[in-house]
Write an enzyme that holds these catalytic residues in place. Sequence first.
Site, PDB file in Angstrom:
ATOM      1  N   ARG A 191       1.655   6.433  -4.481  1.00  0.00           N
ATOM      2  CA  ARG A 191       0.357   5.770  -4.130  1.00  0.00           C
ATOM      3  C   ARG A 191      -0.511   6.445  -3.260  1.00  0.00           C
ATOM      4  NH1 ARG A 191       2.601   0.498  -5.792  1.00  0.00           N
ATOM      5  NH2 ARG A 191       4.714   0.949  -6.248  1.00  0.00           N
ATOM      6  N   ASP A 260      -2.907   0.665  -2.915  1.00  0.00           N
ATOM      7  CA  ASP A 260      -1.470   0.647  -2.958  1.00  0.00           C
ATOM      8  C   ASP A 260      -1.210   0.684  -4.529  1.00  0.00           C
ATOM      9  OD1 ASP A 260      -2.442  -1.904  -2.202  1.00  0.00           O
ATOM     10  OD2 ASP A 260      -0.538  -2.728  -2.942  1.00  0.00           O
TER      11      ASP A 260
HETATM   12  P1  AMP Z   1       1.351  -6.270  -5.591  1.00  0.00           P
HETATM   13  O1  AMP Z   1       0.401  -7.491  -5.509  1.00  0.00           O
HETATM   14  O2  AMP Z   1       2.336  -6.484  -6.630  1.00  0.00           O
HETATM   15  O3  AMP Z   1       0.666  -4.932  -5.625  1.00  0.00           O
HETATM   16  O4  AMP Z   1       2.363  -6.327  -4.350  1.00  0.00           O
HETATM   17  C1  AMP Z   1       1.566  -5.967  -2.824  1.00  0.00           C
HETATM   18  C2  AMP Z   1       2.514  -6.365  -1.875  1.00  0.00           C
HETATM   19  O5  AMP Z   1       3.251  -7.333  -1.801  1.00  0.00           O
HETATM   20  C3  AMP Z   1       3.661  -4.813  -2.114  1.00  0.00           C
HETATM   21  O6  AMP Z   1       4.075  -4.521  -0.946  1.00  0.00           O
HETATM   22  C4  AMP Z   1       4.949  -5.528  -2.757  1.00  0.00           C
HETATM   23  O7  AMP Z   1       6.187  -5.095  -2.582  1.00  0.00           O
HETATM   24  C5  AMP Z   1       4.651  -7.198  -1.978  1.00  0.00           C
HETATM   25  N1  AMP Z   1       5.073  -8.294  -2.920  1.00  0.00           N
HETATM   26  C6  AMP Z   1       4.801  -8.661  -3.768  1.00  0.00           C
HETATM   27  N2  AMP Z   1       5.612  -9.899  -4.330  1.00  0.00           N
HETATM   28  C7  AMP Z   1       6.404  -9.910  -3.504  1.00  0.00           C
HETATM   29  C8  AMP Z   1       7.679 -11.009  -3.489  1.00  0.00           C
HETATM   30  N3  AMP Z   1       7.680 -11.970  -4.274  1.00  0.00           N
HETATM   31  N4  AMP Z   1       8.424 -10.791  -2.481  1.00  0.00           N
HETATM   32  C9  AMP Z   1       8.235  -9.798  -1.619  1.00  0.00           C
HETATM   33  N5  AMP Z   1       7.293  -8.933  -1.724  1.00  0.00           N
HETATM   34  C10 AMP Z   1       6.495  -9.020  -2.615  1.00  0.00           C
HETATM   35 MG    MG Z   2       1.637  -3.189  -5.957  1.00  0.00          MG
END
Ligand code: AMP
Ligand code: MG
Length: 504
Positions: A191, A260
């Site tokens: 990313r 990201d």
């Molecule tokens: P995202 O919003 O899916 O792009 O995630 C943003 C960040 O939050 C990334 O580092 C993900 O790995 C982390 N993240 C999202 N959901 C979870 C979860 N349920 N447990 C741990 N980390 C999470």
């Molecule tokens: Mg993400």
Amino acid sequence: MTDLATEARAPASGIPFDNSYARLPERFYVRMPPTPVSAPALVRVNRALAAELGLDADALASPAGVEILAGNRVPEGAEPLAQAYAGHQFGGWVPQLGDGRAILLGEVVGRDGVRRDIQLKGSGRTPFSRGGDGRAALGPVLREYIVSEGMHRLGIPTTRALAAVTTGEKVYRETALPGAVLTRVARSHIRVGTFQFLFARKDLDGIRALADHAIARHYPAAATAGRPYLALLEAVIAAQAALVARWLGVGFIHGVMNTDNCSIAGETIDYGPCAFMDRYHPQTVFSSIDHGGRYAFASQPGIAQWNLVQLAQCLLPVIDDDADKALEAAQAAIDGYAARFDTELLAVFRAKLGLFEARDGDLALLQDLFDRMAANQADFTLTFRRLADLLDPPEGDAPAPRDLFVDPTSFDAWERVWRARLADEAATPDAGRAAALRAANPAVIPRNHLVEEAIRAAEDAGDPAPFEALLEALATPFEERPEHARYRLPPRPDQVVRQTFCGT
Ligand code: AMP
Ligand code: MG
């Protein structure tokens, strides 16, 4: 003989891993296995994708395969790891994000010769989980499965879904939900935020190593350019411009265009609160957390450029030893984004308007249609899809495009200009132009109410039938099969989905 040769190449798991990311410096990731779950059960294996990857779909669907897909067994040849990255989330800098709920098992080179990541998403906590549980709920997993496969069938670069399994465990969000794991396939998971992670640590050797890896994997021509890292930047700019233009062409709103979630390979990645517009409006936002409308439909081209500026920042120190020259070259690349995007957008929408030739006024013709669509609450997908009918009447009782407008005469006025524009081109049989229009304008897209219907049935009633039926309809988006009629309809007022959620 042949059998033996095949056996020698493929490990016992049947997945011929070759893991280039795991050969990068250890500080780029944390090596660790996925966390096992109590009772894995298969929801679906994507047989078409398995075949493209050269994998045995039956083996994946078997109990031993499901153990792998759930993270209970690390297959032979995998080198599981959680990738480190950073990122700007809604413009705010977060120095460490990383795979908080995903594990990269490894990479496979598919039948097409393309190397792809195989990643489990929802696979348990990692050192990057921060407060999260590392898990995913079934709803968001099915949502990503449906929308990413729908995007793929629309011909838009995207990560894909190889499989979905349930875990037999609950995840706790606002309520207790069934847990699930998605097996995600991507050209890579590098990313803009991966570069930012290294840049923030002043790790120039790391930036070079990651850039070399990205070049080898995605943009090999850049390796022989005078300034390879500038060529990488230019290639990513071109890929993102093309990608976002294609999102606009199908009314797609990503919803979380954080750095990201911006793929160096130029794929659509991270299907959280994404959505397709029904009625066109440029300021449409669905995500419940996008309060300021930062990632509204029409803002996406500008946001992509903002993300690319962050990438340029990271590459500056390695583009040229002379800092002024590096800045000048990177700035020129960034400045080229707007023209590049306009070219891509025009290519997409000329096709959608059935224009075979280029004219100076084409952007204005499109903008005029958009303005009328917005003022008249016209359905995005159907307005474009039904243009073909004006040249080649359909067999069924499809609505005329003018009937999609609150004030049909607003469309009539535009139609006159459009017809004059068509008449200005070299003569083409109407049927030929109509066929081209139908090949450029999908009839079936993953509309929010359909996605919601499939998720509700699976999550609330354990009924996978609507999910399967929707995937089937999305497999031929440019066809109007009688049996898929209901998938072409806009939502009734009571079906309209106004808000989407990250579901994390
Ligand atoms: P995202 O919003 O899916 O792009 O995630 C943003 C960040 O939050 C990334 O580092 C993900 O790995 C982390 N993240 C999202 N959901 C979870 C979860 N349920 N447990 C741990 N980390 C999470
Ligand atoms: Mg993400």
